[in-house]
Design a protein around this motif. Structure first.
Motif, mmCIF file in Angstrom:
data_model
loop_
_atom_site.group_PDB
_atom_site.id
_atom_site.type_symbol
_atom_site.label_atom_id
_atom_site.label_comp_id
_atom_site.label_asym_id
_atom_site.label_seq_id
_atom_site.Cartn_x
_atom_site.Cartn_y
_atom_site.Cartn_z
ATOM 1 N N ILE A 1 0.853 -1.192 0.000
ATOM 2 C CA ILE A 1 0.000 0.000 0.000
ATOM 3 C C ILE A 1 0.885 1.237 0.000
ATOM 4 C CG2 ILE A 1 -1.741 1.280 1.322
ATOM 5 C CD1 ILE A 1 -2.459 -1.768 2.239
ATOM 6 N N GLU A 2 0.714 2.034 -1.049
ATOM 7 C CA GLU A 2 1.588 3.189 -1.205
ATOM 8 C C GLU A 2 1.155 4.343 -0.301
ATOM 9 O OE1 GLU A 2 2.384 4.148 -5.355
ATOM 10 O OE2 GLU A 2 3.237 6.068 -4.710
ATOM 11 N N LEU A 3 2.129 5.028 0.258
ATOM 12 C CA LEU A 3 1.853 6.205 1.088
ATOM 13 C C LEU A 3 2.052 7.457 0.252
ATOM 14 C CD1 LEU A 3 3.830 5.223 4.309
ATOM 15 C CD2 LEU A 3 1.381 5.675 4.243
ATOM 16 N N LYS A 4 1.172 8.416 0.473
ATOM 17 C CA LYS A 4 1.339 9.693 -0.227
ATOM 18 C C LYS A 4 2.317 10.535 0.579
ATOM 19 C CE LYS A 4 -1.415 12.727 -2.759
ATOM 20 N NZ LYS A 4 -2.089 13.850 -2.790
ATOM 21 N N ILE A 5 3.451 10.847 -0.019
ATOM 22 C CA ILE A 5 4.448 11.642 0.712
ATOM 23 C C ILE A 5 4.754 12.932 -0.054
ATOM 24 C CG2 ILE A 5 5.511 9.665 1.875
ATOM 25 C CD1 ILE A 5 7.793 9.913 -0.237
ATOM 26 N N ARG A 6 5.458 13.830 0.619
ATOM 27 C CA ARG A 6 5.833 15.097 -0.013
ATOM 28 C C ARG A 6 6.687 14.834 -1.262
ATOM 29 N NH1 ARG A 6 6.087 20.143 2.224
ATOM 30 N NH2 ARG A 6 6.072 19.299 4.330
ATOM 31 N N LYS A 7 6.350 15.528 -2.340
ATOM 32 C CA LYS A 7 7.079 15.315 -3.598
ATOM 33 C C LYS A 7 8.413 16.052 -3.599
ATOM 34 C CE LYS A 7 3.513 14.571 -7.056
ATOM 35 N NZ LYS A 7 2.548 15.392 -7.749
ATOM 36 N N SER A 8 9.336 15.515 -4.353
ATOM 37 C CA SER A 8 10.600 16.230 -4.552
ATOM 38 C C SER A 8 10.995 16.126 -6.019
ATOM 39 C CB SER A 8 11.682 15.643 -3.656
ATOM 40 O OG SER A 8 11.671 14.240 -3.729
ATOM 41 N N PHE A 9 11.621 17.169 -6.502
ATOM 42 C CA PHE A 9 12.093 17.180 -7.895
ATOM 43 C C PHE A 9 13.611 17.270 -7.894
ATOM 44 C CE2 PHE A 9 7.999 19.531 -7.908
ATOM 45 C CZ PHE A 9 7.241 18.581 -8.585
ATOM 46 N N ILE A 10 14.241 16.413 -8.684
ATOM 47 C CA ILE A 10 15.700 16.470 -8.793
ATOM 48 C C ILE A 10 16.052 16.773 -10.244
ATOM 49 C CG2 ILE A 10 17.850 15.187 -8.498
ATOM 50 C CD1 ILE A 10 16.361 13.494 -6.381
ATOM 51 N N HIS A 11 16.719 17.874 -10.462
ATOM 52 C CA HIS A 11 17.129 18.232 -11.820
ATOM 53 C C HIS A 11 18.637 18.107 -11.951
ATOM 54 C CE1 HIS A 11 13.184 19.788 -12.932
ATOM 55 N NE2 HIS A 11 13.142 20.386 -11.765
ATOM 56 N N GLU A 12 19.071 17.222 -12.828
ATOM 57 C CA GLU A 12 20.514 17.121 -13.081
ATOM 58 C C GLU A 12 20.794 17.957 -14.325
ATOM 59 O OE1 GLU A 12 22.469 13.580 -12.476
ATOM 60 O OE2 GLU A 12 21.065 12.854 -10.948
ATOM 61 N N ILE A 13 21.635 18.955 -14.181
ATOM 62 C CA ILE A 13 21.866 19.868 -15.305
ATOM 63 C C ILE A 13 23.324 19.818 -15.756
ATOM 64 C CG2 ILE A 13 21.690 22.261 -16.108
ATOM 65 C CD1 ILE A 13 19.632 22.726 -13.872
ATOM 66 N N ASP A 14 23.501 19.537 -17.041
ATOM 67 C CA ASP A 14 24.845 19.571 -17.618
ATOM 68 C C ASP A 14 25.144 21.021 -17.998
ATOM 69 O OD1 ASP A 14 27.198 19.305 -18.942
ATOM 70 O OD2 ASP A 14 26.463 17.938 -20.490
ATOM 71 N N CYS A 15 26.078 21.630 -17.305
ATOM 72 C CA CYS A 15 26.351 23.058 -17.501
ATOM 73 C C CYS A 15 27.517 23.300 -18.456
ATOM 74 C CB CYS A 15 26.645 23.717 -16.161
ATOM 75 S SG CYS A 15 25.307 23.492 -14.984
ATOM 76 N N HIS B 1 26.541 19.720 -13.121
ATOM 77 C CA HIS B 1 27.816 19.085 -13.481
ATOM 78 C C HIS B 1 28.329 19.632 -14.804
ATOM 79 C CE1 HIS B 1 26.032 16.240 -16.460
ATOM 80 N NE2 HIS B 1 24.959 16.398 -15.711
ATOM 81 N N GLY B 2 29.527 19.239 -15.176
ATOM 82 C CA GLY B 2 30.136 19.718 -16.421
ATOM 83 C C GLY B 2 31.089 20.876 -16.165
ATOM 84 N N ARG B 3 31.754 21.332 -17.238
ATOM 85 C CA ARG B 3 32.726 22.432 -17.127
ATOM 86 C C ARG B 3 32.104 23.691 -17.722
ATOM 87 N NH1 ARG B 3 37.965 22.933 -15.069
ATOM 88 N NH2 ARG B 3 38.485 20.843 -15.789
ATOM 89 N N MET B 4 32.041 24.770 -16.953
ATOM 90 C CA MET B 4 31.429 26.005 -17.429
ATOM 91 C C MET B 4 32.276 26.666 -18.519
ATOM 92 S SD MET B 4 29.855 27.789 -14.054
ATOM 93 C CE MET B 4 31.389 28.053 -13.242
ATOM 94 N N LYS B 5 31.591 27.482 -19.348
ATOM 95 C CA LYS B 5 32.302 28.176 -20.430
ATOM 96 C C LYS B 5 33.187 29.293 -19.875
ATOM 97 C CE LYS B 5 30.116 31.048 -23.361
ATOM 98 N NZ LYS B 5 29.049 31.327 -24.325
#
Ligand SMILES: [Mn+2]
Length: 382
Positions: A239-253, A282-286
Motif C-alpha cells: 500500500i503506497e503512502l502519499k508523501i511530499r514530492k521532490s524534484f531532482i534536476h541534473e543539469i549539464d552546464c 555538473h560539467g565544465r562552465m564556459k
C-alpha cells in the motif's frame, strides 16, 4: 489474520534541518496506524529503525507513545525489533515502550535463552500468530546458526530481522539468504529502504522499505509504503503512502556561463505546492566560477513559488579553465592529489579525499548527508 507490516520509519529524522521534514516522517507513521485501525488489523509488525536514534528527542517520544496508544486502545499488538539506528550503545527507547506495554521489543534479551550450543528464540504468541526476531546488529550474524526458534504447532510464524541479504545487493549485504532460519511462514526485514520481495523456499520475504525519504538518493525512486499481509491467503499487498514530492534536476552546464545557469534553474522553478527541489549541476562552465552562480536568487524564487526548500549542488561542477591551467601549470586537483599521495594515500583514496573537499567547500549545511550518499554510491559505506 490481517497483519500490517512496515519498517524504517526513522521517527525524529529531520533532513535538511527543516522542521516540516520531521512532521513528514510523523505523518507517514500516523497513516500506517490509521490504516491498521480502520482495516481492523490483528497485529502490527515493525522491522526496525522505528526511531532515527536510540534516544529520540522528547517530542518524538511523545509522538510515538500517543500513536502506539491508539493501537493499544483497539487491542492491536505492536511487535518490533530494534534496527541499526535505534539500537544505541547501551539501550534503546524501544525498551521503554516495551516496559510500559505499548510495544513488544522482540530483540529484548528476555526473548533468548542460552541452552547448550544453541540459543532458543522464544518470541511472542498472539492468537494463532507467533513472532520472533533478532536485532539489527551485524555481529549477531555469527550466532545466527545457533538460533533455534521455538515455533508452536499450528501457528502462523513470522521472523523479523534488519539486514540486507545478498540477493538485494552483494556489496551492501550483511547476510546470506541461505543463513536465515528455516521453518517460518513469513520473513520480514528492514534496513533496505526500498520495497523488495523474494522467496525463501516457498515462503515470502518482504522488505517494506522506509516510509519517507531519508536522504537525497531515496528521493530518486521515492515509492514509499507498507504491506498488508493476509495469513489465510498468504498474500502480501503493498500500500503506497502519499508523501511530499521532490524534484531532482541534473543539469549539464558544459559551455554555459554562471548567469545562464542561474537563468536555467530559475525557469525550472514552476509554482509549487510545498515540494522540495534539488539542482545537481555538473560539467565544465564556459566562463567564470561556480561561486558566481546566484544561489540567493534561486532560493528567493523558490520561496516565492512556495517550495518547502531548494538546494543547489555544485560539487560535480567545474569552473571554466583558468589561464594558469591552460598555460600548463598545475591544476588545484593535481596539487591536492600530490598532497594526499605524499601523506601516504593511494590514488583511489586521494581521489575520494579530493571529492570530499569539493563537497565540504560548498559550505552546505547538508554536507554530512551528501558526503554519506557519495561514499555509499562509491561503495565505501554500507
Ligand atoms: Mn533504516
Amino acid at each position: 489474520m490481517k497483519l500490517i507490516v512496515f519498517s524504517d520509519t526513522h521517527l525524529g529524522r529531520k533532513n535538511f534541518k527543516v522542521a516540516e521534514r520531521e512532521n513528514d516522517f510523523f505523518s507517514s507513521f500516523s497513516k500506517v496506524i490509521d490504516y491498521a485501525i480502520e482495516s481492523c488489523a490483528d497485529a502490527v509488525l515493525h522491522a526496525g529503525d522505528l526511531f532515527d536514534s536510540a534516544k529520540p528527542n522528547i517530542n518524538v517520544m511523545i509522538f510515538a507513545i500517543d500513536e502506539l496508544k491508539r493501537l493499544k486502545e483497539k487491542n492491536i499488538p505492536f511487535f518490533a525489533i530494534s534496527g541499526s539506528h535505534d539500537i544505541g550503545s547501551k539501550d534503546t527507547f524501544l525498551n521503554v515502550l516495551d516496559s510500559i506495554g505499548l510495544c513488544k521489543n522482540l530483540a529484548n534479551k528476555r526473548y533468548y535463552e542460552v541452552a547448550d550450543e544453541s540459543i532458543i528464540m522464544k518470541g511472542e504468541e498472539f492468537k494463532e500468530l507467533f513472532v520472533c526476531g533478532i536485532p539489527g546488529k551485524n555481529d549477531i550474524i555469527f550466532e545466527l546458526e545457533c538460533f533455534k526458534p521455538k515455533i508452536p504447532d499450528k501457528s502462523f510464524s513470522v521472523f523479523l530481522f534488519h539486514h540486507v541479504i545478498d540477493e538485494i545487493n552483494p556489496i551492501f549485504s550483511s547476510i546470506k539468504k541461505s543463513m536465515l532460519p528455516k521453518g517460518f511462514d513469513l520473513y520480514v526485514s528492514g534496513h533496505w529502504h526500498e520495497r523488495f520481495e523474494t522467496m525463501i523456499e516457498d515462503k515470502k520475504l518482504i522488505y517494506p522499505g522506509s516510509t519517507e525519504n531519508c536522504d537525497l538518493n531515496e528521493m530518486k525512486s521515492a515509492i514509499k509504503g507498507f504491506f498488508e499481509y493476509d495469513t489465510d491467503k498468504k498474500k502480501a499487498k503493498f500500500i503506497e503512502l502519499k508523501i511530499r514530492k521532490s524534484f531532482i534536476h541534473e543539469i549539464d552546464c558544459t559551455g554555459m556561463t554562471p548567469d545562464e545557469i542561474t537563468e536555467k534553474m530559475t525557469e525550472l522553478l514552476k509554482p509549487s505546492n510545498k515540494e522540495m527541489i534539488f539542482f545537481m549541476l555538473h560539467g565544465r562552465m564556459k566562463s567564470g566560477l561556480k561561486s558566481e552562480i546566484n544561489r540567493q536568487k534561486i532560493n528567493e524564487t523558490a520561496m516565492k513559488n512556495n517550495y518547502l526548500l531548494s538546494k543547489v549542488y555544485l560539487s560535480q561542477l567545474q569552473d571554466a579553465f583558468s589561464e594558469q591551467v591552460v598555460a600548463g601549470k598545475k591544476s588545484i586537483d593535481e596539487i591536492e592529489s600530490e598532497f594526499f599521495m605524499a601523506k601516504g594515500f593511494n590514488k583511489e583514496q586521494a581521489r575520494l579525499a579530493i571529492k570530499m573537499i569539493g563537497l565540504a567547500s560548498m559550505n552546505n549545511d547538508s554536507f554530512i548527508e551528501v558526503a554519506e550518499a557519495e561514499l555509499k554510491k562509491e561503495g565505501w559505506l554500507g
